[in-house]
Motif scaffolding. Structure first.
Motif, short mmCIF file in Angstrom:
data_model
loop_
_atom_site.label_atom_id
_atom_site.label_comp_id
_atom_site.label_asym_id
_atom_site.label_seq_id
_atom_site.Cartn_x
_atom_site.Cartn_y
_atom_site.Cartn_z
N UNK A 108 0.91 -1.09 0.29
CA UNK A 108 -0.14 -0.15 -0.20
C UNK A 108 1.45 1.03 -0.16
N UNK A 109 2.21 0.82 0.41
CA UNK A 109 3.01 2.54 0.46
C UNK A 109 4.25 2.76 -0.80
N UNK A 110 3.13 1.61 -2.09
CA UNK A 110 4.48 2.13 -3.36
C UNK A 110 3.70 3.48 -4.36
N UNK A 111 4.27 3.72 -4.51
CA UNK A 111 4.23 5.76 -4.95
C UNK A 111 4.70 5.98 -6.46
N UNK A 112 4.38 6.38 -7.34
CA UNK A 112 5.14 6.85 -8.98
C UNK A 112 4.41 8.51 -9.19
N UNK A 113 4.66 9.85 -8.79
CA UNK A 113 4.67 10.32 -9.71
C UNK A 113 5.09 10.47 -11.13
N UNK A 114 4.07 10.84 -12.20
CA UNK A 114 4.07 11.47 -13.15
C UNK A 114 4.08 13.11 -13.50
N UNK A 115 4.97 13.53 -14.01
CA UNK A 115 4.50 15.49 -14.76
C UNK A 115 3.19 14.72 -15.57
N UNK A 116 2.65 16.13 -15.65
CA UNK A 116 1.36 16.13 -16.95
C UNK A 116 1.80 17.39 -17.27
N UNK A 117 1.78 17.68 -18.56
CA UNK A 117 1.12 19.19 -19.17
C UNK A 117 0.40 18.63 -20.50
N UNK A 118 -0.55 19.44 -20.00
CA UNK A 118 -1.70 19.92 -21.07
C UNK A 118 -0.68 20.95 -22.38
N UNK A 154 8.78 10.59 -15.64
CA UNK A 154 7.92 10.60 -16.79
C UNK A 154 7.81 11.50 -16.94
N UNK A 155 7.34 12.45 -18.12
CA UNK A 155 6.84 13.17 -18.07
C UNK A 155 6.01 13.34 -19.42
N UNK A 156 4.80 13.77 -19.64
CA UNK A 156 3.45 12.92 -20.22
C UNK A 156 2.53 14.28 -20.83
N UNK A 157 2.24 14.76 -22.65
CA UNK A 157 1.42 15.33 -23.31
C UNK A 157 0.43 15.39 -23.09
N UNK A 158 -0.85 15.73 -22.53
CA UNK A 158 -2.18 15.24 -22.57
C UNK A 158 -3.19 16.11 -23.73
N UNK A 159 -3.52 15.73 -24.49
CA UNK A 159 -4.16 16.80 -25.91
C UNK A 159 -4.83 17.84 -25.61
N UNK A 160 -5.15 19.12 -25.98
CA UNK A 160 -6.11 20.15 -25.04
C UNK A 160 -6.09 20.98 -26.85
N UNK A 161 -7.04 21.74 -26.60
CA UNK A 161 -7.57 22.12 -27.82
C UNK A 161 -6.32 23.59 -27.57
N UNK A 162 -6.26 24.41 -28.78
CA UNK A 162 -5.90 25.79 -28.89
C UNK A 162 -6.16 26.22 -28.12
N UNK A 163 -6.36 27.79 -27.01
CA UNK A 163 -6.97 28.35 -26.24
C UNK A 163 -6.17 30.04 -25.75
N UNK A 164 -6.75 30.79 -25.60
CA UNK A 164 -6.41 32.03 -25.49
C UNK A 164 -6.03 32.49 -23.95
N UNK A 165 -7.34 32.39 -23.25
CA UNK A 165 -7.48 32.16 -21.78
C UNK A 165 -6.40 31.55 -20.79
N UNK A 166 -5.82 32.39 -20.40
CA UNK A 166 -4.81 30.92 -19.98
C UNK A 166 -5.33 30.35 -18.88
N UNK A 167 -4.87 29.73 -18.33
CA UNK A 167 -5.97 28.43 -17.67
C UNK A 167 -4.71 27.42 -16.49
N UNK A 168 -4.76 26.30 -16.27
CA UNK A 168 -3.53 25.44 -15.18
C UNK A 168 -3.13 24.26 -16.25
N UNK A 169 -1.62 25.09 -16.68
CA UNK A 169 -1.54 23.62 -18.12
C UNK A 169 -0.70 22.74 -17.19
#
Length: 224
Positions: A108-118, A154-169
């Motif tokens: 139950x103590x195992x863990x893994x962190x991935x970085x994700x960028x929209x 590891x770092x993965x890229x989550x697909x998103x639509x282009x946008x002008x309004x700043x939001x969390x990436x």
């Protein structure tokens, strides 16, 4: 070697004598508590010997919480990472070695962190992040940057639509053993967070901190 599906791996964990292990994003991982450091050293040596005979290269991390062992196969042609039947066989052998050395499994103590960028522009961004994180621009497998030596998450890229309004990436994907995910989510909510979206649980649940920054708590359940 053929990569096994999450469902196949989970079935082996439940019914195939792999109770010490949990499936995270790519690897099969176990954590063991140590009675003393000499025993830990003997265990690591035994794991290394077994892995050598099997022609495998497990990732072994020895820290304050104990010893973590991660098993993952890298396809020599595509670079794809996953769990194979050979990894399961070695996992069973390692569980036996842990029992012989008197180590206690704490799955139950195992863990893994991935970085994700929209982003809507993975092709333009990926070489930069690969070069920055690994030293080379071409360490991309499908949608994910992997450091061949596993120095960084590891770092993965989550697909998103282009946008002008700043939001969390950016957000973190925190992979946990399924049996502890709900308690970890509850602890985070008690500490001031909120559940943003639980519609895909137990595969993943989206949380936010008091400022609205999001994080996904992920498990291997309900995944192909």
């Amino acid at each position: 070697m053929e990569m096994l599906s999450n469902r196949e791996v989970l079935r082996e964990i439940q019914d195939g004598g792999l109770g010490d292990w949990r499936k995270l994003a790519q690897p099969l991982t176990a954590r063991y508590r140590l009675a003393d450091r000499v025993t830990g050293a003997l265990f690591v040596a035994a794991v290394a010997k077994a892995a050598g005979y099997a022609g495998r290269e497990p990732e072994i991390r020895w820290g304050r919480g104990g010893i973590d062992v991660a098993l993952c196969t890298v396809d020599g042609t595509t670079g794809e990472r996953g769990v194979t039947a050979a990894d399961l066989e070695l996992a069973r052998a390692i569980s036996g070695l842990a029992e012989e050395h008197g180590l206690t499994a704490v799955p139950g103590e195992v863990a893994q962190v991935e970085l994700a960028l929209d982003t809507a522009g993975r092709q333009a961004l990926a070489p930069f992040w690969s070069a920055l994180l690994t030293g080379e621009p071409g360490h991309l497998v499908d949608d994910t940057v992997f450091d061949p030596t596993d120095r960084v998450p590891s770092m993965w890229f989550q697909p998103t639509d282009p946008h002008d309004t700043p939001r969390q990436r950016w957000h973190l994907d925190l992979w946990l053993a399924p049996e502890v995910a709900d308690a970890r989510i509850e602890a985070a909510v008690t500490a001031g967070g909120t559940v943003v979206d639980a519609s895909n649980a137990p595969s993943y649940t989206v949380l936010a901190d008091p400022d609205g920054n999001k994080v996904c708590v992920c498990t291997a359940l309900d995944r192909a």
